[in-house]
Motif scaffolding. Structure first.
Motif, PDB file in Angstrom:
ATOM      1  N   GLY A  78      28.303  63.228  35.251  1.00  0.00           N
ATOM      2  CA  GLY A  78      28.329  62.952  36.610  1.00  0.00           C
ATOM      3  C   GLY A  78      29.220  62.191  37.446  1.00  0.00           C
ATOM      4  N   ARG A  79      30.239  61.444  36.799  1.00  0.00           N
ATOM      5  CA  ARG A  79      31.509  60.918  37.428  1.00  0.00           C
ATOM      6  C   ARG A  79      32.885  61.332  36.888  1.00  0.00           C
ATOM      7  NH1 ARG A  79      29.906  54.896  36.166  1.00  0.00           N
ATOM      8  NH2 ARG A  79      31.522  54.428  37.949  1.00  0.00           N
ATOM      9  N   THR A  80      33.790  61.426  37.837  1.00  0.00           N
ATOM     10  CA  THR A  80      34.984  62.000  37.294  1.00  0.00           C
ATOM     11  C   THR A  80      35.787  60.872  36.911  1.00  0.00           C
ATOM     12  OG1 THR A  80      35.820  61.568  39.689  1.00  0.00           O
ATOM     13  CG2 THR A  80      34.701  63.542  39.152  1.00  0.00           C
ATOM     14  N   ILE A  81      37.023  61.105  36.434  1.00  0.00           N
ATOM     15  CA  ILE A  81      38.070  60.300  35.651  1.00  0.00           C
ATOM     16  C   ILE A  81      38.354  59.359  37.302  1.00  0.00           C
ATOM     17  CG2 ILE A  81      40.429  60.149  35.112  1.00  0.00           C
ATOM     18  CD1 ILE A  81      39.592  62.045  32.856  1.00  0.00           C
ATOM     19  N   GLU A  82      38.611  60.120  38.056  1.00  0.00           N
ATOM     20  CA  GLU A  82      39.231  59.608  39.576  1.00  0.00           C
ATOM     21  C   GLU A  82      38.361  58.464  39.974  1.00  0.00           C
ATOM     22  OE1 GLU A  82      41.233  63.212  38.993  1.00  0.00           O
ATOM     23  OE2 GLU A  82      38.933  62.938  38.931  1.00  0.00           O
ATOM     24  N   GLN A  83      36.808  58.692  39.551  1.00  0.00           N
ATOM     25  CA  GLN A  83      35.810  57.583  40.309  1.00  0.00           C
ATOM     26  C   GLN A  83      35.978  56.234  39.329  1.00  0.00           C
ATOM     27  OE1 GLN A  83      32.504  60.247  40.216  1.00  0.00           O
ATOM     28  NE2 GLN A  83      32.216  60.257  42.374  1.00  0.00           N
ATOM     29  N   VAL A  84      36.094  56.610  37.831  1.00  0.00           N
ATOM     30  CA  VAL A  84      36.063  55.662  36.683  1.00  0.00           C
ATOM     31  C   VAL A  84      37.345  54.932  36.326  1.00  0.00           C
ATOM     32  CG1 VAL A  84      35.342  55.368  34.433  1.00  0.00           C
ATOM     33  CG2 VAL A  84      33.830  56.792  35.870  1.00  0.00           C
ATOM     34  N   LEU A  85      38.172  55.633  36.462  1.00  0.00           N
ATOM     35  CA  LEU A  85      39.421  54.907  36.213  1.00  0.00           C
ATOM     36  C   LEU A  85      39.951  53.774  37.161  1.00  0.00           C
ATOM     37  CD1 LEU A  85      41.896  54.975  34.115  1.00  0.00           C
ATOM     38  CD2 LEU A  85      43.078  56.527  35.705  1.00  0.00           C
ATOM     39  N   PRO A  86      40.030  53.824  38.269  1.00  0.00           N
ATOM     40  CA  PRO A  86      40.720  52.799  39.018  1.00  0.00           C
ATOM     41  C   PRO A  86      39.858  51.501  38.746  1.00  0.00           C
ATOM     42  CG  PRO A  86      40.506  54.649  40.392  1.00  0.00           C
ATOM     43  CD  PRO A  86      39.645  54.940  39.092  1.00  0.00           C
ATOM     44  N   PRO A  87      38.556  51.232  38.594  1.00  0.00           N
ATOM     45  CA  PRO A  87      37.852  49.991  38.406  1.00  0.00           C
ATOM     46  C   PRO A  87      38.180  49.505  36.848  1.00  0.00           C
ATOM     47  CG  PRO A  87      36.414  51.482  39.189  1.00  0.00           C
ATOM     48  CD  PRO A  87      37.355  52.394  38.951  1.00  0.00           C
ATOM     49  N   LEU A  88      38.388  50.397  36.129  1.00  0.00           N
ATOM     50  CA  LEU A  88      38.651  50.002  34.777  1.00  0.00           C
ATOM     51  C   LEU A  88      40.099  49.335  34.693  1.00  0.00           C
ATOM     52  CD1 LEU A  88      37.150  52.916  32.554  1.00  0.00           C
ATOM     53  CD2 LEU A  88      36.152  50.537  32.847  1.00  0.00           C
ATOM     54  N   LEU A  89      40.956  50.044  35.252  1.00  0.00           N
ATOM     55  CA  LEU A  89      42.390  49.506  35.408  1.00  0.00           C
ATOM     56  C   LEU A  89      42.429  48.081  36.267  1.00  0.00           C
ATOM     57  CD1 LEU A  89      44.131  52.671  36.545  1.00  0.00           C
ATOM     58  CD2 LEU A  89      44.322  51.384  34.115  1.00  0.00           C
ATOM     59  N   GLU A  90      41.600  48.004  37.337  1.00  0.00           N
ATOM     60  CA  GLU A  90      41.470  46.576  37.823  1.00  0.00           C
ATOM     61  C   GLU A  90      41.129  45.560  37.164  1.00  0.00           C
ATOM     62  OE1 GLU A  90      38.779  47.524  41.037  1.00  0.00           O
ATOM     63  OE2 GLU A  90      40.328  48.154  42.667  1.00  0.00           O
ATOM     64  N   LYS A  91      39.930  45.812  36.365  1.00  0.00           N
ATOM     65  CA  LYS A  91      39.546  44.808  35.124  1.00  0.00           C
ATOM     66  C   LYS A  91      40.947  44.500  34.138  1.00  0.00           C
ATOM     67  CE  LYS A  91      34.780  45.990  35.446  1.00  0.00           C
ATOM     68  NZ  LYS A  91      33.529  46.544  34.765  1.00  0.00           N
ATOM     69  N   SER A  92      41.418  45.474  33.795  1.00  0.00           N
ATOM     70  CA  SER A  92      42.662  45.257  32.761  1.00  0.00           C
ATOM     71  C   SER A  92      43.495  44.339  33.380  1.00  0.00           C
ATOM     72  CB  SER A  92      43.133  46.715  32.468  1.00  0.00           C
ATOM     73  OG  SER A  92      42.168  47.588  31.553  1.00  0.00           O
ATOM     74  N   LEU A  93      43.858  44.825  34.813  1.00  0.00           N
ATOM     75  CA  LEU A  93      44.955  43.972  35.293  1.00  0.00           C
ATOM     76  C   LEU A  93      44.367  42.406  35.527  1.00  0.00           C
ATOM     77  CD1 LEU A  93      46.509  45.928  38.103  1.00  0.00           C
ATOM     78  CD2 LEU A  93      47.313  45.264  36.025  1.00  0.00           C
ATOM     79  N   ALA A  94      43.281  42.206  35.876  1.00  0.00           N
ATOM     80  CA  ALA A  94      42.619  41.150  36.105  1.00  0.00           C
ATOM     81  C   ALA A  94      42.634  40.152  34.847  1.00  0.00           C
ATOM     82  CB  ALA A  94      41.161  41.059  36.355  1.00  0.00           C
ATOM     83  N   ARG A  95      42.763  40.830  33.756  1.00  0.00           N
ATOM     84  CA  ARG A  95      42.812  40.154  32.345  1.00  0.00           C
ATOM     85  C   ARG A  95      44.249  39.915  31.897  1.00  0.00           C
ATOM     86  NH1 ARG A  95      37.698  43.901  29.993  1.00  0.00           N
ATOM     87  NH2 ARG A  95      36.133  42.428  30.680  1.00  0.00           N
TER      88      ARG A  95
END
Length: 150
Positions: free
Chosen positions: A11-28
């Motif tokens: 029910g969710r696309t890669i386009e919806q899921v990927l950016p927040p995961l990338l933001e968390k990666s950069l924050a770390r």
């Protein structure tokens, strides 16, 4: 030991899921390489990451740019690591890289509504377990928060 996170999208696309995961990666403070299934897909994600939200900026580029080794997030369709990333995202049924052991973390995103993608993820899970990687399985709850599943 390489940690591999399997994200089951429904029910969710890669386009919806990927950016927040990338933001968390950069924050770390992690450097990331994102492997898409094709050059066209990597280009589409490149455009999406510039526009997905008005109040956010994800510094990134594709593997084609001359300064690819300096990019904190690099989008590619190849099995390479030009920016010396410690985290690799695998999209569109991209295969595990030959140098999988060199990553601290790999994140495999797969569409739970696509039988071929589910079969590929199951095969990747078996490969990761056989190689001694620490594997975890994640699925979103009704509110869209990621929950670790058994």
């Amino acid at each position: 030991m390489t940690e591999v996170l399997f994200y089951h999208l429904q029910g969710r696309t890669i386009e919806q899921v990927l950016p927040p995961l990338l933001e968390k990666s950069l924050a770390r403070g992690w450097r990331v390489v994102v492997q898409a299934g094709s050059e066209e897909r990597a280009d589409a994600l490149d455009g999406h990451l510039w526009t997905y939200r008005d109040d956010s900026f994800l510094p990134h580029a594709t593997w084609r740019v001359p300064d690819a080794p300096q990019q904190p997030i690099l989008l590619t369709a190849e099995d390479s690591n030009p920016n010396a990333a410690s985290v690799r995202f695998l999209l569109d049924s991209a295969a595990l890289p030959a140098d999988a052991e060199s990553y601290d973390r790999m994140v495999l995103l797969f569409d739970g509504d696509d039988d071929d993608a589910v079969a590929m993820a199951r095969d990747a899970w078996k490969q990761c377990k056989a190689r001694g990687f620490d594997v975890t399985y994640w699925q979103a709850d009704a509110e869209g928060r990621w929950q670790r599943r058994q």
